[in-house]
Write a protein that holds these residues in place. Structure first.
Motif, mmCIF file in Angstrom:
data_model
loop_
_atom_site.group_PDB
_atom_site.id
_atom_site.type_symbol
_atom_site.label_atom_id
_atom_site.label_comp_id
_atom_site.label_asym_id
_atom_site.label_seq_id
_atom_site.Cartn_x
_atom_site.Cartn_y
_atom_site.Cartn_z
ATOM 1 N N GLY A 83 -0.414 -3.316 -11.997
ATOM 2 C CA GLY A 83 -1.202 -2.657 -10.952
ATOM 3 C C GLY A 83 -1.223 -3.471 -9.671
ATOM 4 N N PHE A 84 -1.365 -4.789 -9.781
ATOM 5 C CA PHE A 84 -1.349 -5.688 -8.628
ATOM 6 C C PHE A 84 0.018 -5.628 -7.948
ATOM 7 N N LYS A 85 1.060 -5.647 -8.734
ATOM 8 C CA LYS A 85 2.422 -5.598 -8.195
ATOM 9 C C LYS A 85 2.670 -4.287 -7.435
ATOM 10 N N ASP A 86 2.173 -3.201 -8.006
ATOM 11 C CA ASP A 86 2.383 -1.901 -7.358
ATOM 12 C C ASP A 86 1.694 -1.838 -5.996
ATOM 13 N N LEU A 87 0.490 -2.412 -5.915
ATOM 14 C CA LEU A 87 -0.227 -2.407 -4.646
ATOM 15 C C LEU A 87 0.462 -3.289 -3.603
ATOM 16 N N VAL A 88 0.959 -4.434 -4.054
ATOM 17 C CA VAL A 88 1.629 -5.354 -3.124
ATOM 18 C C VAL A 88 2.963 -4.778 -2.660
ATOM 19 N N SER A 89 3.695 -4.154 -3.573
ATOM 20 C CA SER A 89 5.010 -3.598 -3.205
ATOM 21 C C SER A 89 4.897 -2.340 -2.343
ATOM 22 N N GLY A 90 3.733 -1.683 -2.386
ATOM 23 C CA GLY A 90 3.531 -0.487 -1.591
ATOM 24 C C GLY A 90 3.751 0.797 -2.349
ATOM 25 N N SER A 91 4.116 0.723 -3.616
ATOM 26 C CA SER A 91 4.312 1.932 -4.404
ATOM 27 C C SER A 91 2.997 2.656 -4.631
#
Length: 212
Positions: A83-91
């Motif tokens: 979830g953190f990765k998705d927010l940072v990547s912009g997805s």
């Protein structure tokens, strides 16, 4: 964002800056202690903290290029959750306003676990601070009492010494007076005057005349 800014960011939600600071300190302290002890701290959707052992190896000094042997060590490692990765990547987009939750916890799931742990840790810190302050006050009072007692003992000792000295002086003076009274008076021996020789001679002469 540093720690102070983080505290300010959550101060309104925690009911005050002090409560926010205690909550941040409690969470960080719990994470650090768990990782040091070899436990893995995992927050679903956010990431996980864990202790990783690195074996002895060779590395190169970036300044000289010299090969250097590095000893075996342990380091902390953080792995971001999906979830953190998705927010940072912009997805996934950040919500406008409100709390950012990588994965919301169901209602009531934090009642007896994480929230309670944070509150207990904050309460323990507050209690510890109060106990420390109370202990310092008691220690200060004891120190003052000891100093007062020591001063009183010194004054008492001085008074006792002065009394003893005065008593000794009085005793010495009394002894001198008593000795003076008891000393016998010197006898004055009167010298006997010798008999006059002339009177004896006259008596002898009278006796001689009578015999003739």
């Amino acid at each position: 964002m540093n720690k102070a800014q983080l505290v300010e960011a959550i101060a309104d939600k925690m009911g005050g800056r002090q409560q926010a600071a205690d909550a941040v300190d409690a969470v960080l302290d719990a994470i650090v202690r768990a990782v040091v002890g070899g436990d893995r701290v995992s927050v679903t959707g956010f990431g996980s903290f864990e202790k990783v052992d690195r074996p002895a190896r060779y590395a190169r000094n970036p300044q000289t290029g010299e090969r250097v042997r590095v000893k075996k060590t342990s380091v902390p490692r953080f792995r971001a959750g999906q979830g953190f990765k998705d927010l940072v990547s912009g997805s996934k987009k950040l919500p406008r306003g409100g709390e950012v939750a990588v994965k919301k916890a169901p209602k009531g799931s934090l009642t007896g676990s994480a929230a309670a742990t944070v509150k207990k840790a904050a309460a323990k810190k507050t209690t510890a601070k109060k106990a420390t302050a109370a202990a310092k006050k008691v220690t200060a009072k004891k120190t003052t009492a000891k100093k007062t007692t020591a001063a009183a003992k010194k004054v008492t000792a001085k008074k006792t010494t002065a009394k003893k000295a005065t008593t000794a002086k009085k005793a010495t003076a009394t002894a001198k007076k008593t000795a003076a009274k008891k000393a016998p008076a010197k006898k004055v021996t009167a010298k006997k005057a010798p008999a006059k020789k002339s009177t004896a001679r006259k008596t002898t002469a009278k006796k001689a005349t009578a015999g003739r």
